[in-house]
Design an enzyme around this catalytic site. Structure first.
Site, PDB file in Angstrom:
ATOM      1  N   TYR A   1      68.611 -13.656 -23.861  1.00 33.36           N
ATOM      2  CA  TYR A   1      68.665 -12.472 -22.998  1.00 33.36           C
ATOM      3  C   TYR A   1      69.278 -11.295 -23.761  1.00 33.36           C
ATOM      4  O   TYR A   1      68.675 -10.219 -23.848  1.00 33.36           O
ATOM      5  CB  TYR A   1      69.496 -12.807 -21.763  1.00 33.36           C
ATOM      6  CG  TYR A   1      69.572 -11.702 -20.726  1.00 33.36           C
ATOM      7  CD1 TYR A   1      68.477 -11.393 -19.921  1.00 33.36           C
ATOM      8  CD2 TYR A   1      70.749 -10.979 -20.534  1.00 33.36           C
ATOM      9  CE1 TYR A   1      68.551 -10.400 -18.948  1.00 33.36           C
ATOM     10  CE2 TYR A   1      70.832  -9.983 -19.567  1.00 33.36           C
ATOM     11  CZ  TYR A   1      69.732  -9.704 -18.785  1.00 33.36           C
ATOM     12  OH  TYR A   1      69.818  -8.712 -17.832  1.00 33.36           O
TER      13      TYR A   1
ATOM     14  N   ASP B   1      80.867 -16.930 -22.275  1.00 31.32           N
ATOM     15  CA  ASP B   1      81.076 -16.105 -21.070  1.00 31.32           C
ATOM     16  C   ASP B   1      82.009 -14.939 -21.428  1.00 31.32           C
ATOM     17  O   ASP B   1      83.137 -15.163 -21.850  1.00 31.32           O
ATOM     18  CB  ASP B   1      81.731 -16.992 -19.994  1.00 31.32           C
ATOM     19  CG  ASP B   1      81.588 -16.411 -18.600  1.00 31.32           C
ATOM     20  OD1 ASP B   1      80.569 -16.686 -17.958  1.00 31.32           O
ATOM     21  OD2 ASP B   1      82.506 -15.682 -18.169  1.00 31.32           O
TER      22      ASP B   1
HETATM   23  P1  NAD Z   1      65.341 -10.408 -10.790  1.00 29.61           P
HETATM   24  O1  NAD Z   1      65.229 -11.729 -11.474  1.00 29.61           O
HETATM   25  O2  NAD Z   1      65.578 -10.396  -9.338  1.00 29.61           O
HETATM   26  O3  NAD Z   1      64.066  -9.510 -11.083  1.00 29.61           O
HETATM   27  C1  NAD Z   1      63.290  -9.608 -12.248  1.00 29.61           C
HETATM   28  C2  NAD Z   1      61.834  -9.592 -11.840  1.00 29.61           C
HETATM   29  O4  NAD Z   1      61.013  -9.661 -13.011  1.00 29.61           O
HETATM   30  C3  NAD Z   1      61.455 -10.790 -10.965  1.00 29.61           C
HETATM   31  O5  NAD Z   1      60.755 -10.362  -9.841  1.00 29.61           O
HETATM   32  C4  NAD Z   1      60.603 -11.652 -11.892  1.00 29.61           C
HETATM   33  O6  NAD Z   1      59.667 -12.442 -11.202  1.00 29.61           O
HETATM   34  C5  NAD Z   1      59.978 -10.601 -12.788  1.00 29.61           C
HETATM   35  N1  NAD Z   1      59.529 -11.129 -14.079  1.00 29.61           N
HETATM   36  C6  NAD Z   1      60.206 -11.941 -14.919  1.00 29.61           C
HETATM   37  N2  NAD Z   1      59.473 -12.188 -16.020  1.00 29.61           N
HETATM   38  C7  NAD Z   1      58.309 -11.496 -15.865  1.00 29.61           C
HETATM   39  C8  NAD Z   1      57.144 -11.350 -16.661  1.00 29.61           C
HETATM   40  N3  NAD Z   1      57.032 -11.953 -17.857  1.00 29.61           N
HETATM   41  N4  NAD Z   1      56.140 -10.573 -16.199  1.00 29.61           N
HETATM   42  C9  NAD Z   1      56.240  -9.940 -14.986  1.00 29.61           C
HETATM   43  N5  NAD Z   1      57.315 -10.054 -14.187  1.00 29.61           N
HETATM   44  C10 NAD Z   1      58.341 -10.824 -14.638  1.00 29.61           C
HETATM   45  O7  NAD Z   1      66.494  -9.602 -11.546  1.00 29.61           O
HETATM   46  P2  NAD Z   1      67.157  -8.187 -11.221  1.00 29.61           P
HETATM   47  O8  NAD Z   1      68.587  -8.431 -11.012  1.00 29.61           O
HETATM   48  O9  NAD Z   1      66.385  -7.465 -10.213  1.00 29.61           O
HETATM   49  O10 NAD Z   1      66.992  -7.467 -12.631  1.00 29.61           O
HETATM   50  C11 NAD Z   1      65.990  -6.494 -12.870  1.00 29.61           C
HETATM   51  C12 NAD Z   1      66.161  -5.922 -14.265  1.00 29.61           C
HETATM   52  O11 NAD Z   1      67.439  -5.310 -14.390  1.00 29.61           O
HETATM   53  C13 NAD Z   1      66.062  -6.973 -15.370  1.00 29.61           C
HETATM   54  O12 NAD Z   1      65.367  -6.418 -16.459  1.00 29.61           O
HETATM   55  C14 NAD Z   1      67.501  -7.215 -15.740  1.00 29.61           C
HETATM   56  O13 NAD Z   1      67.626  -7.628 -17.064  1.00 29.61           O
HETATM   57  C15 NAD Z   1      68.123  -5.850 -15.499  1.00 29.61           C
HETATM   58  N6  NAD Z   1      69.552  -5.961 -15.231  1.00 29.61           N
HETATM   59  C16 NAD Z   1      70.013  -6.493 -14.054  1.00 29.61           C
HETATM   60  C17 NAD Z   1      71.376  -6.599 -13.827  1.00 29.61           C
HETATM   61  C18 NAD Z   1      71.943  -7.163 -12.557  1.00 29.61           C
HETATM   62  O14 NAD Z   1      73.159  -7.253 -12.411  1.00 29.61           O
HETATM   63  N7  NAD Z   1      71.143  -7.518 -11.578  1.00 29.61           N
HETATM   64  C19 NAD Z   1      72.284  -6.176 -14.816  1.00 29.61           C
HETATM   65  C20 NAD Z   1      71.775  -5.683 -16.005  1.00 29.61           C
HETATM   66  C21 NAD Z   1      70.413  -5.548 -16.214  1.00 29.61           C
HETATM   67  N1  UDP Z   2      81.137 -17.219 -12.201  1.00 30.70           N
HETATM   68  C1  UDP Z   2      82.035 -18.018 -11.479  1.00 30.70           C
HETATM   69  N2  UDP Z   2      81.519 -18.839 -10.517  1.00 30.70           N
HETATM   70  C2  UDP Z   2      80.199 -18.891 -10.222  1.00 30.70           C
HETATM   71  C3  UDP Z   2      79.299 -18.062 -10.932  1.00 30.70           C
HETATM   72  C4  UDP Z   2      79.815 -17.249 -11.920  1.00 30.70           C
HETATM   73  O1  UDP Z   2      83.244 -17.974 -11.696  1.00 30.70           O
HETATM   74  O2  UDP Z   2      79.829 -19.674  -9.314  1.00 30.70           O
HETATM   75  C5  UDP Z   2      81.686 -16.311 -13.227  1.00 30.70           C
HETATM   76  C6  UDP Z   2      80.970 -16.375 -14.568  1.00 30.70           C
HETATM   77  O3  UDP Z   2      81.557 -17.374 -15.384  1.00 30.70           O
HETATM   78  C7  UDP Z   2      81.213 -14.983 -15.108  1.00 30.70           C
HETATM   79  C8  UDP Z   2      81.255 -14.095 -13.861  1.00 30.70           C
HETATM   80  O4  UDP Z   2      81.471 -14.986 -12.768  1.00 30.70           O
HETATM   81  O5  UDP Z   2      82.474 -14.908 -15.739  1.00 30.70           O
HETATM   82  C9  UDP Z   2      79.965 -13.320 -13.623  1.00 30.70           C
HETATM   83  O6  UDP Z   2      78.883 -14.234 -13.706  1.00 30.70           O
HETATM   84  P1  UDP Z   2      77.378 -13.828 -13.408  1.00 30.70           P
HETATM   85  O7  UDP Z   2      76.546 -15.017 -13.720  1.00 30.70           O
HETATM   86  O8  UDP Z   2      77.276 -13.246 -12.046  1.00 30.70           O
HETATM   87  O9  UDP Z   2      77.044 -12.635 -14.403  1.00 30.70           O
HETATM   88  P2  UDP Z   2      77.316 -12.381 -15.978  1.00 30.70           P
HETATM   89  O10 UDP Z   2      78.081 -13.543 -16.565  1.00 30.70           O
HETATM   90  O11 UDP Z   2      75.965 -12.248 -16.554  1.00 30.70           O
HETATM   91  O12 UDP Z   2      78.104 -11.140 -15.992  1.00 30.70           O
END
Ligand code: NAD
Ligand code: UDP
Ligand code: UDP
Length: 319
Positions: free
Chosen positions: A150, A278
């Protein structure tokens, strides 16, 4: 291309996901014609079911790792699994989605001369040694660990965006999104907010990984979408990368206690092993977003959590 009304035709990849579905909704509200593209790897149709009858909404099942030939004015590239559980399920596919997906969407944008947005991530900073993280920080990322598919995939996508910008003059907008939460998060995506709320609502133990002293900064999804739209509307020369997140920083123990209080749950806290690599802490420096876009998150954590809890309660009731 733009129809006779001047309405923009906008492609949202990953539009069936958590953030993408909120973005599609806002773009429709703003009067645009939206093509929502998704392969439904992690997204679900319920997220966009209420939009299917909208005259300017179109759903396309497609995988961004394959070329796409359509005509649009703007592209938002969000397709990529985002939760550690989901992106580690098929790590090779995760890297392909970020890298091949970026190449295809950039190729599309290049042919159409269309503005293109990339959903990058705070994960490009890895386990940061500078705190809070400004955009100028290059990060501390393990290239060969379980999170690398990722982190490195998203870093390579940023590289591609900036090379297409320098080499072909593409009009790019790159946001580094910090942990975002809200309604339509997947209940089983393993992320901390969804895990803790589902566990609290079911009176199951709250799983704290490690000692729970690690920190994260949580942005409510409506605030994030506003930031994304403001970035996309910014002048052509402004490419980012720009941090979008809420600088309020909380330990996982504090988050657990807040969720227990708001749900009135009696779930006990249990300690589980800390996942590999993490990050210890994460907090955005949002000076750039504030100064250039006039944006900052405005939803307090408790308000956003209340809305998210109500969503998961309704989901459990419908089950
Ligand atoms: P999500 O998993 O809910 O949404 C991602 C979507 O992309 C899903 O609907 C999935 O089916 C689709 N997808 C995955 N692979 C695909 C492919 N090869 N072709 C077409 N569609 C595909 O996640 P989200 O939280 O909504 O995240 C959306 C975007 O924002 C992602 O790019 C993620 O990396 C980025 N992002 C999210 C967060 C967060 O906290 N949610 C933080 C940082 C970045
Ligand atoms: N985490 C936790 N319990 C859970 C899920 C996640 O303590 O059931 C912790 C995880 O280890 C991390 C933080 O919460 O330190 C955020 O995790 P998340 O997977 O939401 O996002 P990311 O690690 O990508 O920031
Ligand atoms: N591409 C696409 N739609 C388009 C144009 C290009 O999906 O409308 C894809 C195609 O797979 C191509 C990639 O984007 O390989 C990169 O395009 P670019 O024009 O940069 O490179 P090339 O066509 O030379 O490979």
């Amino acid at each position: 291309m733009k129809d006779f009304s001047g309405r923009k035709r906008i492609l949202v990849t990953g539009g069936g996901g958590f953030i993408g579905s909120h973005l599609c909704e806002r773009l429709l509200t703003d009067g645009h014609d939206v093509i929502c593209l998704d392969n439904f790897f992690t997204g679900v149709k319920q997220n966009i079911a209420h939009l299917l009858d909208h005259p300017y909404f179109e759903l396309m099942r497609h995988d961004v790792t394959f070329p796409l030939y359509i005509e649009v004015d703007e592209i938002y590239n969000l397709a990529c699994p985002a939760s550690p559980v989901h992106y580690q399920f098929d790590p090779v596919q995760t890297t392909k989605t970020s890298v091949h997906g970026a190449i295809n969407m950039l190729g599309l944008a290049k042919r159409l001369k269309a503005r293109i947005f990339q959903a990058s991530t705070s994960e490009v900073y890895g386990d940061p040694q500078i705190h809070p993280q400004p955009e100028a920080y290059w990060g501390n990322v393990n290239p060969i660990g379980p999170r690398s598919c990722y982190d490195e995939g998203k870093r390579c996508a940023e590289t591609l965006f900036f090379d297409y910008h320098r080499q072909y003059g593409l009009d790019i907008k790159v946001a580094r999104i910090f942990n975002t939460y809200g309604p339509r998060m997947h209940p089983n995506d393993g992320r901390v907010v969804s895990n803790f709320i589902m566990q609290a609502l079911r009176n199951e133990p709250i799983t704290l990984y490690g000692d729970g002293s690690q920190t994260r900064s949580f942005c409510y999804v409506d605030d994030l979408v506003t930031g994304i739209l403001q970035l996309m509307d910014s002048p052509k020369g402004f490419t980012g990368p720009v941090n979008l997140g809420n600088p309020g920083e909380f330990t996982m123990i504090a988050l657990a206690e807040t969720i227990l209080r708001l749900t009135g749950s009696s779930s006990p806290l249990v300690m589980k092993p800390l996942p590999v690599d993490d990050p210890r802490q994460r907090c955005p420096d949002i000076s750039l977003a504030r100064d250039t876009l006039g944006w900052q998150a405005s939803t307090p954590l408790e308000d956003g959590l209340k809305n998210t809890i109500a969503y998961f309660e309704a989901l459990l009731a419908s089950d």
